[in-house]
Design a protein around this motif. Sequence first.
Motif, PDB file in Angstrom:
ATOM      1  N   VAL A   1       0.818  -1.214   0.000  1.00 31.24           N
ATOM      2  CA  VAL A   1       0.000   0.000   0.000  1.00 31.24           C
ATOM      3  C   VAL A   1       0.858   1.274   0.000  1.00 31.24           C
ATOM      4  O   VAL A   1       0.663   2.146  -0.841  1.00 31.24           O
ATOM      5  CB  VAL A   1      -1.012  -0.040   1.164  1.00 31.24           C
ATOM      6  CG1 VAL A   1      -1.724   1.286   1.300  1.00 31.24           C
ATOM      7  CG2 VAL A   1      -2.020  -1.149   0.933  1.00 31.24           C
ATOM      8  N   PRO A   2       1.856   1.388   0.905  1.00 30.22           N
ATOM      9  CA  PRO A   2       2.693   2.582   0.839  1.00 30.22           C
ATOM     10  C   PRO A   2       3.441   2.691  -0.492  1.00 30.22           C
ATOM     11  O   PRO A   2       3.608   3.792  -1.023  1.00 30.22           O
ATOM     12  CB  PRO A   2       3.679   2.403   1.990  1.00 30.22           C
ATOM     13  CG  PRO A   2       3.045   1.427   2.889  1.00 30.22           C
ATOM     14  CD  PRO A   2       2.211   0.547   2.047  1.00 30.22           C
ATOM     15  N   ALA A   3       3.877   1.552  -1.030  1.00 29.92           N
ATOM     16  CA  ALA A   3       4.606   1.595  -2.301  1.00 29.92           C
ATOM     17  C   ALA A   3       3.710   2.138  -3.407  1.00 29.92           C
ATOM     18  O   ALA A   3       4.118   2.989  -4.208  1.00 29.92           O
ATOM     19  CB  ALA A   3       5.120   0.203  -2.662  1.00 29.92           C
ATOM     20  N   ALA A   4       2.449   1.664  -3.438  1.00 34.45           N
ATOM     21  CA  ALA A   4       1.513   2.169  -4.447  1.00 34.45           C
ATOM     22  C   ALA A   4       1.250   3.655  -4.239  1.00 34.45           C
ATOM     23  O   ALA A   4       1.154   4.428  -5.201  1.00 34.45           O
ATOM     24  CB  ALA A   4       0.207   1.383  -4.383  1.00 34.45           C
ATOM     25  N   GLY A   5       1.162   4.060  -2.972  1.00 32.40           N
ATOM     26  CA  GLY A   5       0.993   5.482  -2.671  1.00 32.40           C
ATOM     27  C   GLY A   5       2.157   6.287  -3.198  1.00 32.40           C
ATOM     28  O   GLY A   5       1.986   7.362  -3.788  1.00 32.40           O
ATOM     29  N   ALA A   6       3.382   5.778  -3.011  1.00 36.09           N
ATOM     30  CA  ALA A   6       4.567   6.493  -3.479  1.00 36.09           C
ATOM     31  C   ALA A   6       4.559   6.607  -4.995  1.00 36.09           C
ATOM     32  O   ALA A   6       4.874   7.674  -5.550  1.00 36.09           O
ATOM     33  CB  ALA A   6       5.823   5.769  -3.005  1.00 36.09           C
ATOM     34  N   VAL A   7       4.163   5.525  -5.678  1.00 36.26           N
ATOM     35  CA  VAL A   7       4.116   5.576  -7.141  1.00 36.26           C
ATOM     36  C   VAL A   7       3.115   6.646  -7.592  1.00 36.26           C
ATOM     37  O   VAL A   7       3.396   7.469  -8.465  1.00 36.26           O
ATOM     38  CB  VAL A   7       3.732   4.193  -7.722  1.00 36.26           C
ATOM     39  CG1 VAL A   7       3.430   4.302  -9.213  1.00 36.26           C
ATOM     40  CG2 VAL A   7       4.849   3.195  -7.471  1.00 36.26           C
ATOM     41  N   GLY A   8       1.928   6.649  -6.944  1.00 35.54           N
ATOM     42  CA  GLY A   8       0.920   7.653  -7.290  1.00 35.54           C
ATOM     43  C   GLY A   8       1.433   9.058  -7.071  1.00 35.54           C
ATOM     44  O   GLY A   8       1.238   9.951  -7.905  1.00 35.54           O
ATOM     45  N   ALA A   9       2.145   9.285  -5.963  1.00 34.95           N
ATOM     46  CA  ALA A   9       2.638  10.621  -5.643  1.00 34.95           C
ATOM     47  C   ALA A   9       3.707  11.067  -6.640  1.00 34.95           C
ATOM     48  O   ALA A   9       3.683  12.193  -7.134  1.00 34.95           O
ATOM     49  CB  ALA A   9       3.197  10.633  -4.221  1.00 34.95           C
ATOM     50  N   VAL A  10       4.643  10.166  -6.945  1.00 38.05           N
ATOM     51  CA  VAL A  10       5.732  10.534  -7.853  1.00 38.05           C
ATOM     52  C   VAL A  10       5.161  10.851  -9.243  1.00 38.05           C
ATOM     53  O   VAL A  10       5.512  11.853  -9.872  1.00 38.05           O
ATOM     54  CB  VAL A  10       6.790   9.412  -7.930  1.00 38.05           C
ATOM     55  CG1 VAL A  10       7.809   9.707  -9.015  1.00 38.05           C
ATOM     56  CG2 VAL A  10       7.479   9.237  -6.590  1.00 38.05           C
ATOM     57  N   ALA A  11       4.223  10.003  -9.707  1.00 40.41           N
ATOM     58  CA  ALA A  11       3.621  10.248 -11.020  1.00 40.41           C
ATOM     59  C   ALA A  11       2.914  11.597 -11.043  1.00 40.41           C
ATOM     60  O   ALA A  11       3.083  12.389 -11.981  1.00 40.41           O
ATOM     61  CB  ALA A  11       2.644   9.119 -11.358  1.00 40.41           C
ATOM     62  N   THR A  12       2.143  11.887  -9.978  1.00 39.39           N
ATOM     63  CA  THR A  12       1.442  13.168  -9.923  1.00 39.39           C
ATOM     64  C   THR A  12       2.418  14.340  -9.931  1.00 39.39           C
ATOM     65  O   THR A  12       2.209  15.342 -10.615  1.00 39.39           O
ATOM     66  CB  THR A  12       0.576  13.241  -8.652  1.00 39.39           C
ATOM     67  OG1 THR A  12      -0.141  12.032  -8.525  1.00 39.39           O
ATOM     68  CG2 THR A  12      -0.384  14.401  -8.720  1.00 39.39           C
ATOM     69  N   ALA A  13       3.503  14.208  -9.154  1.00 40.40           N
ATOM     70  CA  ALA A  13       4.482  15.298  -9.076  1.00 40.40           C
ATOM     71  C   ALA A  13       5.039  15.612 -10.456  1.00 40.40           C
ATOM     72  O   ALA A  13       5.129  16.780 -10.850  1.00 40.40           O
ATOM     73  CB  ALA A  13       5.606  14.916  -8.108  1.00 40.40           C
ATOM     74  N   PHE A  14       5.392  14.562 -11.218  1.00 40.24           N
ATOM     75  CA  PHE A  14       5.971  14.818 -12.541  1.00 40.24           C
ATOM     76  C   PHE A  14       4.934  15.409 -13.491  1.00 40.24           C
ATOM     77  O   PHE A  14       5.245  16.290 -14.289  1.00 40.24           O
ATOM     78  CB  PHE A  14       6.593  13.535 -13.100  1.00 40.24           C
ATOM     79  CG  PHE A  14       7.979  13.281 -12.576  1.00 40.24           C
ATOM     80  CD1 PHE A  14       9.094  13.742 -13.264  1.00 40.24           C
ATOM     81  CD2 PHE A  14       8.174  12.607 -11.379  1.00 40.24           C
ATOM     82  CE1 PHE A  14      10.365  13.528 -12.767  1.00 40.24           C
ATOM     83  CE2 PHE A  14       9.447  12.391 -10.874  1.00 40.24           C
ATOM     84  CZ  PHE A  14      10.546  12.847 -11.568  1.00 40.24           C
ATOM     85  N   VAL A  15       3.674  14.945 -13.383  1.00 37.25           N
ATOM     86  CA  VAL A  15       2.623  15.492 -14.263  1.00 37.25           C
ATOM     87  C   VAL A  15       2.396  16.974 -13.971  1.00 37.25           C
ATOM     88  O   VAL A  15       2.385  17.808 -14.887  1.00 37.25           O
ATOM     89  CB  VAL A  15       1.311  14.683 -14.084  1.00 37.25           C
ATOM     90  CG1 VAL A  15       0.140  15.417 -14.730  1.00 37.25           C
ATOM     91  CG2 VAL A  15       1.463  13.301 -14.687  1.00 37.25           C
TER      92      VAL A  15
END
Lengths: 280, 390
Positions: B174-188
């Motif tokens: 769950v935290p890993a998926a959260g991190a992926v979501g956050a990093v993707a959003t940051a770059f977008v």
Amino acid sequence: MAGANSARVPRGFRLEGVVASYDTSGAKALCGVSLAIEPGEFVAVVGPNGAGKSTLLQVLAGLVKPSRGTVTLDGVALRDHRRRDLARRIAWLPQRLDPAFDITVEGLVALGRTPHRSLWGGDDHADRLAIDGALAATDTTEFRDRLVQELSGGERQRVALAMSLAQMPEVLLLDEPTTHLDPAHAQGLLDVVARKHRDEGLTVVAVFHDLNLAALAAGRVVVIDGGLVVADGPPALALAPSVLAQTFGPVMHTVTHPVVGVAQVLPARAPLACLRLEIS
Amino acid sequence: MDTALPSAVFPVPGIPRRHVWWPADPRQIYRRFGLAVPTFSLSVLLCIGLVGAVVAGVAWGAVVIPIHVVVGVISNHLGLTSVVPTWTTAQDAIVWQVRFPRVLGAALAGSALATSGALFQGLFRNPMADPFVLGISSGAAFGATLALLVGPAAGLAAVGILAPTAAGLQAMFVPAAGAVGAVATAFVVFRISRRGAGFLLTDLLLAGFAVGSMLTAATTAVLVLNDQMGVRIRLVFSWLAGGIAVNGWGHLAVAAPVVLVGLFVAYALAHWLDPLVLGEAGAASVGVPVAMTIRVTLATGAILSASAVTLGGLIGFVGLLVPHMLRRLTGPSNRRLVPACAFGGGAFLVTADLLARFVLAPVELPVGILTAMVGGPAFLAILRRARRAS
């Protein structure tokens, strides 16, 4: 052995057929520039608007990568130098420095120390000496606690120069350092640069808008037009009437400075000269 | 320059001010009065504050536990002391099993949020940047929620986010998926709001708003469509509203190391963020590897925000408020601001969490509601000033 080596390796900048664009649009700002700049030279770069002067400076600073051709510093391709090592040797001063956050003069000058600091450490004694020295050399010590955003154009330009000097470079690249300055301030700024050049052997490459200041400040003038070097040599040669007619159009008149004795350029006629003749 | 603006709230002679009542760099004051710039570190003071806040946070609650008991239990468990217990086993359990992990979770979340706020503000060269405002927290929440739905052992999923000890794999996933979501959003958000080599305030805020709204809607959709949530929906909702969701040590096992590593990376990055005030070309000319700095800063800030989201859901404005307040004390340099945020953010959120538990006791208010109540008006005030300055 070492002597033989250093004789073979060319010192300073060598540009061979450099083609470069200013942005990603692909429009060529430089179309095959070859140039050699020796250590300790003071080179002025002049040319019409959009000739590629600023791009040339950014290529020398390693900020713009040429799409073709090679740039070497002391025989090593510029792109093979580490960013940090380049920054220790080359300082680049943009046309106008506009810090995004409120920052004090001292804070800004301290940014020049970035390439000399470690990632974890703070300012050490050498950093403080360099900052104080740079402030003193540019006569900006009295502003050190003022905000950069509050300074006048002339003061701000001197502070920006102080930042570059705090970087303790071997090469100083100046992009139109005097454009926003009145003649007295322009002279003062160039005095600081000239002193560093004379006393410490600083290599200076400066883009000038003002041909006369270029001729007064530098021993060598490079004229750029349409992304190509069209003249290169002492002011009297590089600013000869034939060169000026070709690059700026037939509107210039070259004379010799009555006091200093270097070539100076005058407009060939007053604006609307015909009209004025008719009136008189 | 606009010296005509009246501003005599904090008169320091000789420092011409514009529209602010506090100088941009506090060293200006010391110099003006001929005082030596203090050599003690603000971070040391904030660290002491953090320890104090943690002890207070553990001591106070439905059952008040004396401070010497709190200190005794914690130092005994950490192996620092071996005092013969003068306290009951119930007190020991409350302190060590329940409250201490929760308060540490709040401290880590606060540190992570404040530090990532400072990183984003340095990167975007904008005092309004904050993981919540930029929609990055929403990205983390969406990633984490999606992981609940499609993740391994999806049946345990709702338990997973709130009691990760239930499934070891889930605790990582769950935290890993959260991190992926956050990093993707940051770059977008970074890509959308970038104009040439800079950022416009409006572009940044609107991009963050739009992306964040979409992701929040998607998160809600996932929760509504997932009928397995059942009675857990209220707990999940409380987590999303920004309630510290740490119920034991298992939850910290993943987040704590990530946050600590992130804080160290942030401190190293601060050195490269400072020259970014000169613009990207200016920063490159003083030796900053700009492209790498942008990528690492976006990733570090996003992972720190994601860790905070797994610990406490969508806690807004901490990344805005804390760096903004601390910048008044440290000046604009990120090398002083980032460590101050790491300690100050933790102390801030622990205190806010304590207040949130007290305001409507015995009902626990999610701390995110409290920070939004305080942070919203502060955001508007900073926006007003940012607009006036430009």
